[in-house]
Motif scaffolding. Sequence first.
Motif, mmCIF file in Angstrom:
data_model
loop_
_atom_site.group_PDB
_atom_site.id
_atom_site.type_symbol
_atom_site.label_atom_id
_atom_site.label_comp_id
_atom_site.label_asym_id
_atom_site.label_seq_id
_atom_site.Cartn_x
_atom_site.Cartn_y
_atom_site.Cartn_z
ATOM 1 N N UNK A 1 4.728 0.425 1.956
ATOM 2 C CA UNK A 1 4.985 -0.642 2.905
ATOM 3 C C UNK A 1 4.200 -1.884 2.516
ATOM 4 N N UNK A 2 4.632 -3.009 3.034
ATOM 5 C CA UNK A 2 3.931 -4.268 2.821
ATOM 6 C C UNK A 2 2.732 -4.337 3.755
ATOM 7 N N UNK A 3 1.549 -4.565 3.182
ATOM 8 C CA UNK A 3 0.337 -4.679 3.984
ATOM 9 C C UNK A 3 0.213 -5.983 4.730
ATOM 10 N N UNK B 1 7.764 0.720 11.288
ATOM 11 C CA UNK B 1 8.202 0.878 9.914
ATOM 12 C C UNK B 1 9.352 -0.017 9.532
ATOM 13 N N UNK B 2 10.181 0.469 8.628
ATOM 14 C CA UNK B 2 11.337 -0.269 8.143
ATOM 15 C C UNK B 2 12.519 0.032 9.050
ATOM 16 N N UNK B 3 12.582 -0.715 10.158
ATOM 17 C CA UNK B 3 13.628 -0.508 11.159
ATOM 18 C C UNK B 3 13.672 0.953 11.611
ATOM 19 N N UNK B 4 12.489 1.533 11.849
ATOM 20 C CA UNK B 4 12.399 2.899 12.349
ATOM 21 C C UNK B 4 12.261 3.956 11.287
ATOM 22 N N UNK B 5 12.136 3.562 10.022
ATOM 23 C CA UNK B 5 11.943 4.513 8.931
ATOM 24 C C UNK B 5 10.555 4.303 8.315
ATOM 25 N N UNK B 6 9.931 5.409 7.928
ATOM 26 C CA UNK B 6 8.630 5.351 7.256
ATOM 27 C C UNK B 6 8.841 5.513 5.758
ATOM 28 N N UNK C 1 0.750 5.282 7.650
ATOM 29 C CA UNK C 1 0.604 3.988 8.324
ATOM 30 C C UNK C 1 1.869 3.165 8.118
ATOM 31 N N UNK C 2 2.315 2.486 9.164
ATOM 32 C CA UNK C 2 3.454 1.581 9.054
ATOM 33 C C UNK C 2 3.271 0.410 10.012
ATOM 34 N N UNK C 3 3.830 -0.745 9.663
ATOM 35 C CA UNK C 3 3.739 -1.903 10.557
ATOM 36 C C UNK C 3 4.599 -1.704 11.797
ATOM 37 N N UNK C 4 4.217 -2.377 12.855
ATOM 38 C CA UNK C 4 4.973 -2.363 14.117
ATOM 39 C C UNK C 4 5.454 -3.790 14.381
ATOM 40 N N UNK C 5 6.751 -3.934 14.532
ATOM 41 C CA UNK C 5 7.334 -5.216 14.932
ATOM 42 C C UNK C 5 7.791 -5.118 16.384
ATOM 43 N N UNK D 1 0.861 -1.181 0.000
ATOM 44 C CA UNK D 1 0.000 0.000 0.000
ATOM 45 C C UNK D 1 0.895 1.229 0.000
ATOM 46 N N UNK D 2 0.317 2.386 -0.324
ATOM 47 C CA UNK D 2 1.072 3.624 -0.414
ATOM 48 C C UNK D 2 0.688 4.591 0.694
ATOM 49 N N UNK D 3 1.684 5.308 1.197
ATOM 50 C CA UNK D 3 1.472 6.434 2.096
ATOM 51 C C UNK D 3 1.471 7.730 1.307
ATOM 52 N N UNK D 4 0.830 8.781 1.819
ATOM 53 C CA UNK D 4 -0.008 8.783 3.029
ATOM 54 C C UNK D 4 -1.330 8.064 2.788
ATOM 55 N N UNK D 5 -1.884 7.472 3.838
ATOM 56 C CA UNK D 5 -3.172 6.795 3.697
ATOM 57 C C UNK D 5 -4.330 7.789 3.758
#
Length: 511
Positions: free
Chosen positions: A298-300, A289-294, A275-279, A3-7
């Motif tokens: 991102x992968x949904x 996000x990607x190790x702290x980067x937005x 929006x970004x994933x949280x690990x 998906x693309x940001x911004x949502x």
Amino acid sequence: MKYNNPVIKGFHPDPSVCKVGEDFYLVTSSFEYFPGIPIFHSRDLVNWEQIGHVLTRESQLPLKRVHSYTTSQGIYAPTIRHHDGRFYVIAMNVSNHKTFYVWSDQPNGPWSEPIIVEGLAGFDPSLFFDKDGKVYLTAGAFPGFGPEGIIQAELDIESGQLITESKFIWKGTGGSSPEGPHLYKINDWYYLLVAEGGTEYGHMVTVARSKNPYGPFESNPHNPILSNRSTKLPIQATGHADIVQACDGSWWSVFLGFRPVKSTKVHHLGRETNLAPVEWSEDNWPIIGNNGRAEIQHNGKSLPLGEPIPWQGKEEFDDESLTSVWNFYRNPQKGSWSLTIKQGSLTLYGQSSTLNDYESPAFVGRRQQHFNCEISTLMEFSPKEEGEEAGLTVFMNENHHYEVAKTMKQGKSIILFRRCVGSLWKVENETEYDESIVVFTIKATETDFTFSYTKTNGELEVIGSGETSLLSTQVAGGFTGLYFGLYATGNGKVSTSPAHFEYFHYLPGDE
């Protein structure tokens, strides 16, 4: 699936989210625009539909200015939470310095009258409902009232009374302006999520945790857990986050960020919702996000991504009320607008106030949400008195706006193009125009606006242009983004001639 940001594009900062069953609800700051606090619904966290506003009555949202130290007052940083079948939204109205919350049994309202919280020396309030029945109000400490950081107190949710005195619970990691706190209980830990670094290029998200809601809080040794500072990524100033768990157990974060115009450091669309994933790390710390980067993309993952919400860019003003994309600038003055005086048109009656004033002008606008787009409106307006004026504006604040308009000057009906940039104010071009109907058009690119008018015979005339950078946040200040607005004014007196706007078309271009 990606998906693309911004949502949620355009001026939608300080997002806060809650989950109810399989549904997600999100609110953002609205500052001096009315109605206040737009509320959105989603089933997948990516595709959001606005279902209304939380604050729809002047009694809920008085926006009369009582001071003028900033161009952006009104609603700052709302938080939405759901507890025991009821929705709560808490926020601060900077126009009257009141912290308050409202509640509703339904997300689309109606929402209650404000319950004022007295005695809180803080801003950016947030609510947390603990399993033992206690309710915590967490906020950023007001500068000058003690150390900079995060404060917290227990709240009686029925009355709005603080049960305990506010207690200082965390100073942050040393970044400027600790703000936007949210408290969560996840497994055995209380996590405190905070924004630091100021809401510019140094913005970031940090986190601390404790076994007790009042701490002491242990700072994550890997803070910040989200920041795009010192990068050339397309989204900058990432921060002011909220987190939520999806139905499949995955965690996600919504947060603000802006997209600067390419090759520059300025932005004019405002801070947007991303929006970004949280690990979660092995030692149970969140990473966004990607190790702290937005990223822009991102992968949904396992989110049940649905179809995008269709773009609603054509407004014919046929309904009895304005759709939820529209706003007034501050509380509209009585008699300044109507959807019934002329069927199928929005009618504006110019007030004595202008776009340059701190009073509420006759203004109805919607956010600019795309760098490249085309805006057009058909206006019927026959000014009779000197100074009566109506038209189409690109508006950031009282001191920064462009407009193409029709007015009466020295007994003649003219069309003008005007630019207001700080203390520099100039009519760049004007031409006589005697017809009652005119179509105004604005073509926007990342760097420029071009203003045109079309006569009834179809002949189009370009009348002026202006740089987007002169209306950017870095030049204009404040915390909002640009609006395209329909407006009218009597320039010091109430107009006798109504302006009828038959339609408003917003055509997005390629991004």
